[in-house]
Design an enzyme around this catalytic site. Structure first.
Site, PDB file in Angstrom:
ATOM      1  CD  GLU A  56       6.493   7.868 -19.189  1.00 35.43           C
ATOM      2  OE1 GLU A  56       5.983   7.700 -20.305  1.00 35.43           O
ATOM      3  OE2 GLU A  56       6.822   6.931 -18.441  1.00 35.43           O
ATOM      4  CD  GLU A  66       5.359   5.357 -14.508  1.00 34.90           C
ATOM      5  OE1 GLU A  66       5.435   4.570 -15.478  1.00 34.90           O
ATOM      6  OE2 GLU A  66       4.603   6.343 -14.486  1.00 34.90           O
TER       7      GLU A  66
END
Ligand code: NAG
Ligand code: NAG
Ligand code: NAG
Length: 849
Positions: A184, A253
């Site tokens: 991320e 995810e």
């Protein structure tokens, strides 16, 4: 992409055959449609299971359950801080035995996505980084910084090297098909500008140069340079596109729920919405979905991030204890079967979107003899009746129907046919014969303390060796102070950057305050009992996990950084911030290793019954207990306690804290966009009262439990319980679409049986002992609270009993003919059953014979 010639010999070749490798070239590559494993495009379903969040004896069972749930891949982060507690000192033992974990996945026959990071976030202490990394001279995390890059490269090489030397990458015949670098990074890179870009490019070059033979991904980094694939994380990812047309659309995810923080409620994500999100992603061309988490597990020890609860259950399809969570697991398993039936069409055809109404659409994958369709209703509140290929279809609100032959519906995301389980905790062992040891505050200021002018950053002093840091100073009070002669008491104000704080004056607790995950900062103001002469002030500052995310979180300071001042003295305000303070890391009990079987024998413990310790802070407690029989998972009920840490036979169960859940537990409905706060549970209750005790940490007799209580509590009420399935239920309509009804005829033709069948399954080693409720007709209510409706087939109970009692699993049809009668013609009927599972014992066998 390169391809690799398989190395090694016959035995490896065997593994390839077993893994479906038809050709000698073994490789993982990708194109715009999907990953290609040994040249074949694949729709891959994956689930996150983090190895340190369970024990090695649980791994195989968890992975088998994941496989039975229809997954192809197990995804895990790599936890640098766990593996390298001090520079160059590696730990790959026990729960940190990552090679064993990967080999276990291989043994079960699944693939692995190894998300090395090494920044992982993960609600893990310091985002997965070791704390010593902060003290490498000149370091700056996650940017174009030479010391950081050198350390990151060294650790990444170490992990890749270990995997290679064990032949664990797919081109070597191993299970690893994918790796992740960074995590991320997008928002951080944007904030850092050119330096962020330089680091991003470096990270890609560094990882690609490691020649793993499998692709690298970066999640939430839209600018990931080639050949790295940028991927999506979120509750939904249908709108996501990779940054190049030749990269596949991957979801690293898919959040199955959310983590729990101390002080918050537990989170639930309805499976109808999760299935909707996944089906929607697949029909938008997605080819890889990873559930974060498939098994969340437990933050043992002090591994959780700031205010992250010890339970990391995550509302995942496998619960914290390793038990299947129904209907989440079962409904996703059916979704996965439905998607796999569509795989030939999904990987070969281009999707075609057809409008079926103002808020309904069909996505069709059709090519040379294969056709799969997904019909979606985006309405949040209303069902829709649509026409597709000249046939009528009913779509519940916010749902996707899956048609693997473009005609028959085998699955609808909002129609749950999987059984529901209700779990219960059964008291098995009341812990007694407690003994106590009280921290002696008069010994605090010994020679081992550090002295400094002014207030120091907590982490800089503790280096995270303990959650606790004592800040101590003294104040001289003149006998002439007016408060000593009836005036207003002085009060102390302390500003702290977190996370919890207790103030002691001359050895007595004068006040406590706690931050939250959203706001670590604490301001505590408390009146003090001071006397003439020298007074000791001791501030106990407590960390509840180090930050795991945020811009340069390595530089965030914490602890009592001031100001600290006294008010209502004759001189007015007295600032204590700049005076001399002494510092002591940890409790005496920690220094003496009271948590371990050896350490516990060093001190004199007092029988708990000899004094009332209930509300006294800073007490160590210990007791012994025998392991309960059976193999059900175990948990400690800590409801009667305050805040602290628990160890069993020297293993840390984690931090406990009976802080109450502050939240909004209002209505939770599956339809409409999900957000983390949407479906909260347990408001007004302690956030976490149950603490998982892994079976493998127990021996048959004389297990030592030690706990350190910071605030005060009643140990006599602590007990150990077994977690079991209380009842299993089904609640299914006639004509329920199901993959179970899909049959392939011997000539290859597909047919669909339209009679709905439901299955009731007990856990391994258990069987159905009786039927609590059964009604075919129009029953209402939910599992645990079903009621008969106007329409009810009288013989439902006896028929279900005959089919199910004494069996570990049974099958019942939802049809008039099965119950011999139609109790109410022209009414859509359903079957609701609640059955009780019990451990199979000799007694029940006898009863059956
Ligand atoms: C990455 O590798 C490419 C190709 O070898 C090179 O042009 C580029 O300068 C490298 N970038 C960095 C940051 O090392
Ligand atoms: C903690 O230590 C770091 C590194 O030595 C230093 O840069 C920082 O200023 C210290 N923080 C405080 C609040 O003293
Ligand atoms: C069942 O009975 C057998 C023989 O009496 C005994 O050996 C076994 O331990 C019993 N099993 C259970 C689960 O009680």
């Amino acid at each position: 992409m390169e391809t690799y010639l398989c190395p090694k010999t016959i035995s490896i070749f065997f593994i390839f055959l077993m893994m479906g490798c038809h050709i000698i070239h073994c490789s993982v590559t990708y194109d715009r449609k999907s990953l290609l494993i040994n040249g074949q495009r694949r729709i891959l379903l994956s689930g996150s299971i983090h190895y340190p969040r369970s024990t090695p004896d649980m791994w195989e069972d968890l992975i088998r359950k994941a496989k039975n749930g229809g997954l192809d891949v197990i995804d895990t982060y790599v936890f640098w801080g766990a593996h390298e507690p001090s520079p160059g000192n590696y730990d790959f033992e026990g729960r940190y035995d990552i090679v064993r974990f990967v080999k276990t996945v291989q043994k079960v026959g699944l693939f692995v996505h190894l998300r090395i990071g090494p920044y992982v976030c993960a609600e893990w202490n310091f985002g997965g980084f070791p704390v010593w990394l902060k003290y490498v001279p000149g370091i700056s995390f996650r940017t174009n910084n030479e010391p950081f890059k050198a350390a990151m490269e060294k650790f990444t090489q170490k992990i890749v090297g270990m995997m290679k030397s064990e032949n664990l990458f797919e081109p070597q015949g191993g299970p690893i098909i994918l790796s992740q670098i960074e995590n991320e990074y997008g928002s951080q890179r944007k904030a850092l500008g050119a330096e962020g870009f330089a680091y991003l490019n470096w990270a890609v070059n560094m990882s690609v140069a490691l020649n793993t033979g499998v692709p690298w991904v970066m999640c939430k980094e839209d600018d990931a340079p080639d050949p790295v694939i940028n991927t999506c994380n979120g509750f939904y990812c249908d709108k996501f596109s990779p940054n190049k047309p030749y990269k596949p659309k991957m979801w690293t995810e898919a959040w199955s729920g959310w983590f729990t923080e101390f002080g918050g409620a537990t989170r639930h994500r309805p499976v109808q919405d999760l299935a909707f999100a996944v089906a929607h992603f697949i029909h938008k061309g997605g080819s890889y979905v990873n559930y974060y988490m498939f098994h969340g597990g437990t933050n043992f020890g002090r591994s959780g991030g700031p205010f992250v609860a010890t339970s990391y259950d995550y509302d995942a399809p496998i619960d914290e204890y390793g038990l299947i969570r129904q209907p989440k697991y079962g409904h996703l398993k059916e979704l996965h079967s439905a998607i796999k039936l569509c795989e030939p069409a999904l990987v070969s055809a281009e999707p075609d979107t057809i409008s079926l109404g103002s808020n309904q659409q069909a996505n069709v994958f059709s090519r040379k003899g294969v056709c799969a369709a997904f019909l979606t209703n985006f309405e949040r509140n209303t069902a829709a009746r649509v026409v597709f290929n000249n046939r009528h279809y009913n779509l519940p609100p916010w749902s996707v129907s899956i048609l693997p032959d473009c005609t028959n519906v085998v699955f609808n995301t909002a129609k749950v046919g999987a059984q529901t389980s209700r779990m219960r905790m059964t008291l098995t062992t009341q812990l007694n014969s407690w003994e106590t040891y009280t921290e002696d505050l008069s010994l605090l200021d010994d020679r081992s303390t550090l002295r400094a002018m002014g207030l120091l950053d907590q982490l800089n002093v503790t280096m995270d060796r303990s959650d606790y840091l004592w800040y101590m100073t003294s104040v001289d009070i003149s006998p002439s102070e007016s408060f000593l002669h009836g005036g207003k008491k002085p009060s102390l104000t302390v500003y702290s950057r977190g996370h919890a704080l207790h103030v002691y004056t001359n050895g007595q607790l004068s006040g406590s305050a706690y931050g939250t995950r959203e706001n670590y900062r604490i301001t505590l103001s408390t009146p003090l009992n001071l006397h003439a002469g020298s007074n000791k002030i001791a501030l106990l500052s407590i960390a509840v996990g180090l930050p795991n995310k945020g811009q340069h979180f390595e530089n965030w300071d914490m602890g009592v950084l001031g100001p600290v001042f006294l008010e209502n003295l004759d001189q007015g305000r007295m600032d204590l911030s700049k005076q001399q303070w002494t510092y002591k890391v940890g409790q005496r009990g920690e220094t003496m290793n009271l948590d371990s079987p050896n350490g516990a024998s060093y001190v004199e413990w007092t029988e708990a019954s000899l004094f009332n310790h209930q509300q006294q802070p800073l007490i160590w407690h210990k007791a012994y207990f025998d392991a309960p029989d059976g193999n059900e998972p175990l948990a400690l009920n800590m409801r009667s306690m305050g805040k602290g840490q628990i160890w069993i036979n020297g293993q840390s169960i984690g931090r406990y804290w009976m802080t109450f859940a502050n939240g909004d537990c209002g209505n939770c409905h599956y339809s409409g966009a999900f957000r983390a706060p949407k479906c909260q549970l347990g408001c007004g209750e302690p956030t976490q009262k149950w603490y998982h005790v892994p079976r493998s940490w127990l021996k048959p007799k004389q297990n030592l439990i030690v706990l350190f209580e910071e605030i005060g509590g009643d140990v006599s009420k602590i007990f150990l319980a077994k977690r079991r399935t209380a009842t299993v239920c089904t609640d299914t309509h006639e004509h329920h679409p199901s993959v179970l009804n899909w049959h392939t005829e011997s000539d290859g033709d597909k047919t669909v049986v339209h009679t709905t069948q439901v299955h009731l399954n007990c856990a391994a080693g258990e069987s159905i002992s009786h039927i609590k409720f059964a009604s075919f007709g129009t029953p209402s209510g939910t599992c645990g609270a079903f009621r008969k409706g106007k329409c009810h087939a009288q013989n439902t109970h006896s028929i279900v009993e005959k089919m199910c009692v004494g069996k570990g699993r049974c099958k019942v049809k939802v049809s008039n003919s099965f119950f011999g009668t139609d109790p109410c013609p022209n009414v859509l009927k359903k079957l609701s059953v609640e059955a009780v599972c019990d451990v199979v014992s000799n007694a029940t066998h006898l009863k059956l014979n």
